[in-house]
Design an enzyme around this catalytic site. Structure first.
Site, PDB file in Angstrom:
ATOM      1  N   CYS A 126      -5.379   6.131   2.808  1.00  0.00           N
ATOM      2  CA  CYS A 126      -4.054   5.134   3.242  1.00  0.00           C
ATOM      3  C   CYS A 126      -3.418   5.556   4.331  1.00  0.00           C
ATOM      4  O   CYS A 126      -2.575   4.953   4.948  1.00  0.00           O
ATOM      5  CB  CYS A 126      -3.780   4.088   2.422  1.00  0.00           C
ATOM      6  SG  CYS A 126      -3.948   3.196   1.442  1.00  0.00           S
ATOM      7  N   CYS A 177       0.511  -1.364   0.008  1.00  0.00           N
ATOM      8  CA  CYS A 177       0.155   0.163   0.185  1.00  0.00           C
ATOM      9  C   CYS A 177       0.736   1.291  -0.165  1.00  0.00           C
ATOM     10  O   CYS A 177       0.810   2.560  -0.091  1.00  0.00           O
ATOM     11  CB  CYS A 177      -0.964  -0.406   1.684  1.00  0.00           C
ATOM     12  SG  CYS A 177      -1.696   1.547   1.004  1.00  0.00           S
TER      13      CYS A 177
END
Lengths: 395, 153
Positions: free
Chosen positions: B104, B33
């Site tokens: 995120c 990520c």
């Protein structure tokens, strides 16, 4: 090369994003706004004819740089329009002949997104893979060519890693099969020699602000006889190929930038690659666990793309900016999306590592004495960010 | 694109590192990520107060800044108070974050809560009120780690 007054004290190393205009270009352009302001299509009177002359001279300057005829140069609003025109125009004009468009996985979004859009409109799309350096193998183009292929669009050099594709070979393969070949040369015009009298290219996109010209202007080279529909319809400017009042200041600046870039191309490439190699050597010597991206030799002189393990790209860009150094990162966060660089992923670089990519693109604003400072700052920054990282372990 | 506060916390991050012999550890995110955080805490067993909190973060400017301010917000708080620190409060504490950074890169509150849950799992005799949302978040973060699902936020 640039006047450097406003950016004094800033080290700009993002020339692939945009480059300063040559001062001569800036000076020339300003004459064509309120001085010679005529519409280049209004040729019945003097003011319009003056603009027409300016455009004609610029067209000849572009053609001279690319060793082609000025009748094959069509001015546009920039690289994105040129790419969209080429893909869209070629696909629509040739759809009775076939339905397939071939491109590569590392194209600029102006090509890739446009090809994908054509795919959604019913065209068949083949996206070719690249090797570990980001290069397209001509043999793969040959294999992919089907009887219903109407267009191959492969970029000349990649904007992220600088790898130069073998367009001579790819062009020859396309010519053999009678398939149109478009190349996005936005990163190469004015940087490396392009001889359109010797290489078989049907369509070639250029963007002025990448080589010392103004933003908002570019061109599409369309080989005589290449079947391409217009993209902008209207008043029939550019011999019916590209409607819209001609951007005379931009076009004049584009022509002059071509002439200047062409006059010192080899010297400038040598100057940039010497600095780039120094930067690369320094990074490899001083920072462990880095990976250089792009082809070791077949690469643009000013390009250096590196993945730094255990650090995220945006953080490095921000820290360098605080040290008055401007670079970019292929990492998503800088561009506002969350996806990592499609170019690095296509080259087989692991996602984790691709997040730590940093791109230096050297150009006219750079001098050799900047390199040690940048190296010094970068080393400190990477050390600081790695110390903060929960994943990085010194090997 | 970033506020002055984000830039301040990014440039001079507070509480970087790892607490020695931590009482609780919370790890969130994953390297695929692009953002990873590890929060370590020291807890006073008597009044259930966070006496020390540190972070280590791999990530963008927002990830580092949110980690830094979260540790600042949590230091000295009781566990219950710290469990009430939300992502939204973290973002507000930084005078806002760009929309694409809210998911995120804003994981620090989750990391802190995970560290507290880790502490509580080792001290079953401690009974405090854990908000439903925190438990849900912690489960989601496990899924996030595995699926790498950038959901709507």
């Amino acid at each position: 090369m640039n006047d450097g007054k406003m950016t004094e004290g800033i080290i700009y190393m993002d020339h692939a994003a945009t480059a300063p205009a040559y001062p001569e270009v800036t000076a020339e352009i300003t004459k064509w706004f309120s001085g010679w302001y005529g519409n280049a299509s209004s040729t019945l009177y003097s003011v319009g004819r003056k603009s027409e002359e300016g455009v004609a001279r610029a067209r000849a300057q572009v053609a001279a740089l690319l060793k082609t005829s000025d009748r094959e140069i069509f001015f546009t609003s920039g690289g994105t329009e040129s790419d969209n025109w080429a893909v869209h125009g070629a696909a629509i004009a040739n759809r009775k002949k076939g339905n397939r468009i071939i491109t590569s996985a590392v194209e600029h979004h102006a090509v890739l997104e446009c090809v994908q859009y054509m795919g959604r409109q019913g065209f068949d799309v083949t996206v070719l893979p690249v090797d570990q350096y980001g290069m397209v193998d001509p043999a793969k183009v040959r294999e992919a060519l089907t009887d219903d292929t109407i267009l191959v669009s492969i970029m000349h050099a990649n904007n992220e890693v600088g790898t130069i594709n073998p367009i001579v070979e790819i062009g020859a393969i396309c010519a053999e099969r009678g398939v149109l070949f478009h190349t996005d040369a936005v990163q190469t015009v004015g940087k490396i020699p392009i001889d359109l009298s010797a290489v078989h290219v049907d369509l070639l996109s250029g963007s002025s602000h990448k080589f010392g010209g103004p933003k908002g202007c570019g061109f599409l080279y369309a080989r005589k006889g290449a079947k391409v529909d217009p993209y902008f319809h209207g008043g029939g400017q550019e011999r019916g190929k590209r409607s819209g009042t001609m951007n005379v200041p931009g076009i004049v600046g584009t022509g002059l930038a071509c002439e200047i870039a062409g006059s010192h191309m080899a010297q400038e490439a040598a100057r940039l690659s010497a600095m780039r190699d120094e930067l690369q050597k320094g990074i490899l010597e001083r920072i462990p666990d880095v990976k250089m991206n792009g082809h070791p030799e077949k690469r643009l002189a000013g390009h250096l793309n590196v993945c730094v393990e255990g650090v995220e790209g945006e953080s490095m860009v921000m820290c360098l900016d605080m040290n008055r150094v401007c670079v970019s990162s292929g990492s998503a966060c800088t561009t506002g999306s969350l996806e990592p660089s499609h170019v690095l992923l296509a080259m087989g670089i692991p996602v984790e590592l691709s997040h730590g990519s940093l791109r230096f693109t050297l150009g006219s604003a750079n001098t050799p004495e900047q390199i040690p400072y940048v190296l010094d700052r970068l080393t400190t920054i990477v050390g600081k960010l790695r110390a903060m990282s929960p994943t990085y372990r010194k090997r | 694109m970033y506020s002055e506060k984000v830039l301040d916390h990014f440039t001079n991050p507070r509480n970087v590192g790892e607490v020695e012999n931590p009482d609780g550890v919370g790890e969130v995110g994953n390297p695929v990520c692009g953002d990873m955080m590890k929060i370590t805490i020291k807890v006073d067993a008597k009044d259930l107060r966070i006496t020390d909190v540190k972070f280590k973060t791999l990530g963008c400017g927002a990830a580092i800044a949110t980690s830094s301010i979260t540790t600042e917000m949590a230091a000295g708080k009781t566990l219950e108070e710290a469990l009430a620190i939300t992502r939204q409060a973290v973002a507000e504490g930084l005078d806002g974050l760009p929309p694409n950074k809210l998911h995120c890169s804003n994981l620090a509150a989750d990391g802190l809560h995970k560290a507290i849950l880790d502490y509580l799992s080792k001290r079953p005799e401690v009974k405090i009120n854990v908000p439903e949302a925190v438990i849900k978040r912690s489960q989601e973060s496990e899924e996030h780690d595995h699926d790498h699902n950038h959901g709507e936020e």
